[in-house]
Design a protein around this motif. Structure first.
Motif, PDB file in Angstrom:
ATOM      1  N   ARG A   1     126.795 -29.239  10.691  1.00  0.00           N
ATOM      2  CA  ARG A   1     128.140 -28.768  10.355  1.00  0.00           C
ATOM      3  C   ARG A   1     128.053 -27.658   9.308  1.00  0.00           C
ATOM      4  O   ARG A   1     128.714 -26.624   9.416  1.00  0.00           O
ATOM      5  N   ALA A   2     127.204 -27.851   8.293  1.00  0.00           N
ATOM      6  CA  ALA A   2     127.037 -26.833   7.250  1.00  0.00           C
ATOM      7  C   ALA A   2     126.366 -25.584   7.810  1.00  0.00           C
ATOM      8  O   ALA A   2     126.740 -24.463   7.458  1.00  0.00           O
ATOM      9  N   MET A   3     125.412 -25.759   8.699  1.00  0.00           N
ATOM     10  CA  MET A   3     124.748 -24.609   9.319  1.00  0.00           C
ATOM     11  C   MET A   3     125.744 -23.767  10.110  1.00  0.00           C
ATOM     12  O   MET A   3     125.707 -22.544  10.080  1.00  0.00           O
ATOM     13  N   GLN A   4     126.640 -24.426  10.808  1.00  0.00           N
ATOM     14  CA  GLN A   4     127.595 -23.746  11.679  1.00  0.00           C
ATOM     15  C   GLN A   4     128.854 -23.286  10.948  1.00  0.00           C
ATOM     16  O   GLN A   4     129.664 -22.551  11.509  1.00  0.00           O
ATOM     17  N   ASP A   5     129.015 -23.675   9.701  1.00  0.00           N
ATOM     18  CA  ASP A   5     130.204 -23.347   8.926  1.00  0.00           C
ATOM     19  C   ASP A   5     130.157 -21.876   8.487  1.00  0.00           C
ATOM     20  O   ASP A   5     129.957 -21.566   7.318  1.00  0.00           O
ATOM     21  N   LYS A   6     130.352 -20.994   9.442  1.00  0.00           N
ATOM     22  CA  LYS A   6     130.234 -19.555   9.188  1.00  0.00           C
ATOM     23  C   LYS A   6     131.489 -18.809   9.602  1.00  0.00           C
ATOM     24  O   LYS A   6     131.442 -17.655  10.020  1.00  0.00           O
ATOM     25  N   GLY A   7     132.624 -19.479   9.489  1.00  0.00           N
ATOM     26  CA  GLY A   7     133.896 -18.821   9.792  1.00  0.00           C
ATOM     27  C   GLY A   7     133.914 -18.255  11.199  1.00  0.00           C
ATOM     28  O   GLY A   7     133.559 -18.934  12.161  1.00  0.00           O
ATOM     29  N   ARG A   8     134.292 -16.994  11.305  1.00  0.00           N
ATOM     30  CA  ARG A   8     134.402 -16.375  12.626  1.00  0.00           C
ATOM     31  C   ARG A   8     133.052 -16.215  13.319  1.00  0.00           C
ATOM     32  O   ARG A   8     133.005 -15.920  14.509  1.00  0.00           O
TER      33      ARG A   8
ATOM     34  N   LEU B   1     120.402 -36.826  -1.086  1.00  0.00           N
ATOM     35  CA  LEU B   1     119.751 -36.436   0.171  1.00  0.00           C
ATOM     36  C   LEU B   1     120.750 -35.769   1.102  1.00  0.00           C
ATOM     37  O   LEU B   1     120.443 -34.752   1.738  1.00  0.00           O
ATOM     38  N   GLU B   2     121.950 -36.311   1.180  1.00  0.00           N
ATOM     39  CA  GLU B   2     122.995 -35.705   2.006  1.00  0.00           C
ATOM     40  C   GLU B   2     123.273 -34.274   1.543  1.00  0.00           C
ATOM     41  O   GLU B   2     123.350 -33.352   2.360  1.00  0.00           O
ATOM     42  N   GLN B   3     123.408 -34.073   0.236  1.00  0.00           N
ATOM     43  CA  GLN B   3     123.686 -32.734  -0.280  1.00  0.00           C
ATOM     44  C   GLN B   3     122.507 -31.800  -0.039  1.00  0.00           C
ATOM     45  O   GLN B   3     122.689 -30.622   0.245  1.00  0.00           O
ATOM     46  N   PHE B   4     121.290 -32.324  -0.121  1.00  0.00           N
ATOM     47  CA  PHE B   4     120.094 -31.545   0.205  1.00  0.00           C
ATOM     48  C   PHE B   4     120.208 -30.995   1.631  1.00  0.00           C
ATOM     49  O   PHE B   4     119.993 -29.809   1.872  1.00  0.00           O
ATOM     50  N   PHE B   5     120.577 -31.875   2.573  1.00  0.00           N
ATOM     51  CA  PHE B   5     120.699 -31.445   3.973  1.00  0.00           C
ATOM     52  C   PHE B   5     121.833 -30.449   4.171  1.00  0.00           C
ATOM     53  O   PHE B   5     121.719 -29.530   4.974  1.00  0.00           O
ATOM     54  N   VAL B   6     122.918 -30.609   3.446  1.00  0.00           N
ATOM     55  CA  VAL B   6     124.032 -29.662   3.554  1.00  0.00           C
ATOM     56  C   VAL B   6     123.606 -28.290   3.037  1.00  0.00           C
ATOM     57  O   VAL B   6     123.837 -27.271   3.696  1.00  0.00           O
ATOM     58  N   PHE B   7     122.959 -28.256   1.878  1.00  0.00           N
ATOM     59  CA  PHE B   7     122.458 -26.969   1.370  1.00  0.00           C
ATOM     60  C   PHE B   7     121.464 -26.352   2.362  1.00  0.00           C
ATOM     61  O   PHE B   7     121.491 -25.145   2.609  1.00  0.00           O
TER      62      PHE B   7
ATOM     63  N   LEU C   1     119.798 -36.181  11.078  1.00  0.00           N
ATOM     64  CA  LEU C   1     120.606 -36.224  12.302  1.00  0.00           C
ATOM     65  C   LEU C   1     122.009 -36.769  12.034  1.00  0.00           C
ATOM     66  O   LEU C   1     122.960 -36.381  12.706  1.00  0.00           O
ATOM     67  N   LYS C   2     122.137 -37.649  11.041  1.00  0.00           N
ATOM     68  CA  LYS C   2     123.437 -38.244  10.710  1.00  0.00           C
ATOM     69  C   LYS C   2     124.173 -37.471   9.616  1.00  0.00           C
ATOM     70  O   LYS C   2     125.305 -37.785   9.305  1.00  0.00           O
ATOM     71  N   SER C   3     123.509 -36.492   9.046  1.00  0.00           N
ATOM     72  CA  SER C   3     124.059 -35.788   7.883  1.00  0.00           C
ATOM     73  C   SER C   3     124.996 -34.649   8.294  1.00  0.00           C
ATOM     74  O   SER C   3     125.199 -34.378   9.470  1.00  0.00           O
TER      75      SER C   3
ATOM     76  N   VAL D   1     117.023 -26.160  -4.998  1.00  0.00           N
ATOM     77  CA  VAL D   1     117.597 -27.356  -4.369  1.00  0.00           C
ATOM     78  C   VAL D   1     116.860 -27.760  -3.098  1.00  0.00           C
ATOM     79  O   VAL D   1     116.965 -28.899  -2.664  1.00  0.00           O
ATOM     80  N   LEU D   2     116.112 -26.870  -2.477  1.00  0.00           N
ATOM     81  CA  LEU D   2     115.470 -27.178  -1.195  1.00  0.00           C
ATOM     82  C   LEU D   2     113.965 -27.364  -1.357  1.00  0.00           C
ATOM     83  O   LEU D   2     113.148 -26.656  -0.766  1.00  0.00           O
ATOM     84  N   SER D   3     113.610 -28.346  -2.150  1.00  0.00           N
ATOM     85  CA  SER D   3     112.221 -28.708  -2.418  1.00  0.00           C
ATOM     86  C   SER D   3     112.252 -30.101  -3.040  1.00  0.00           C
ATOM     87  O   SER D   3     113.325 -30.645  -3.284  1.00  0.00           O
ATOM     88  N   GLY D   4     111.067 -30.653  -3.305  1.00  0.00           N
ATOM     89  CA  GLY D   4     111.040 -31.935  -4.010  1.00  0.00           C
ATOM     90  C   GLY D   4     111.714 -31.820  -5.365  1.00  0.00           C
ATOM     91  O   GLY D   4     112.520 -32.670  -5.757  1.00  0.00           O
ATOM     92  N   MET D   5     111.406 -30.724  -6.084  1.00  0.00           N
ATOM     93  CA  MET D   5     112.052 -30.449  -7.357  1.00  0.00           C
ATOM     94  C   MET D   5     113.558 -30.307  -7.157  1.00  0.00           C
ATOM     95  O   MET D   5     114.357 -30.749  -7.988  1.00  0.00           O
ATOM     96  N   GLY D   6     113.948 -29.705  -6.047  1.00  0.00           N
ATOM     97  CA  GLY D   6     115.362 -29.510  -5.757  1.00  0.00           C
ATOM     98  C   GLY D   6     116.093 -30.819  -5.532  1.00  0.00           C
ATOM     99  O   GLY D   6     117.230 -30.992  -6.006  1.00  0.00           O
TER     100      GLY D   6
END
Length: 180
Positions: free
Chosen positions: A139-146, A94-100, A133-135, A50-55
């Motif tokens: 939030r996904a990077m920081q979504d690590k619970g405790r 593209l949004e989902q790419f950035f979230v992953f 920057l708008k994606s 998911v984290l490439s052009g193919m992704g």
């Protein structure tokens, strides 16, 4: 993925890795759908799927199928659709790419206790700096619970240099020359 370990005397130590081949996990129903779609084709889904052009192509196709549209675009075609602003599936892909990407980077930060920052290089992110920057990336990077408070202060940077590898080699060569 690699990790740079600064040294007081001398050049940093580089710890290379094959982080693109780590297992990819999901955190919500959309991600479950994308990974199930990819597992129907591949025995195992790695981050690189998911984290490439193919992704980006894979995400696009999965989201299109979810919406009942049998449509597959190449990464350049997705880029054209994004530039034209007329394809909501391309925007969602593209949004989902950035979230992953945020999820994987957050896991990396936890794995090696990153403190100095994360530097993102490659073909897709530098093309879409305003969009990331708008994606939901941070939030996904920081979504690590405790562990959110551990990950949150880590800065992220996008490498905009066309040849960062050559710049690194030149830096190291100048270091070696200065020691001779």
């Amino acid at each position: 993925m690699s990790c740079v370990v600064p040294q007081e005397n001398g050049p940093s130590i580089i710890l290379p890795g094959e982080g693109g081949h780590i297992d990819l996990s999901s955190c919500n129903e959309i991600e479950d759908y994308i990974l199930t779609f990819l597992r129907s084709r591949h025995e195992r889904v790695s981050a690189e799927r998911v984290l490439s052009g193919m992704g980006l192509e894979n995400i696009y196709e999965a989201l299109a199928m979810r919406d009942g549209v049998a449509k597959r675009l190449s990464a350049p075609e997705i880029g054209q659709a994004l530039a034209q602003g007329n394809d909501p599936i391309a925007t969602a892909a593209l949004e989902q790419f950035f979230v992953f990407l945020g999820r994987v980077i957050g896991n990396f930060v936890l794995s090696v206790e990153v403190r100095g920052g994360v530097y993102i290089a490659g073909g897709i992110v530098p093309r879409y700096v305003n969009e990331i920057l708008k994606s939901g990336f941070r939030r996904a990077m920081q979504d690590k619970g405790r562990m959110k408070e551990f990950v949150s202060p880590v800065p992220t940077f996008v490498v905009m240099s066309e040849y960062p590898g050559l710049m690194g080699c030149a830096y190291y060569a100048s270091y070696l020359v200065s020691k001779a």
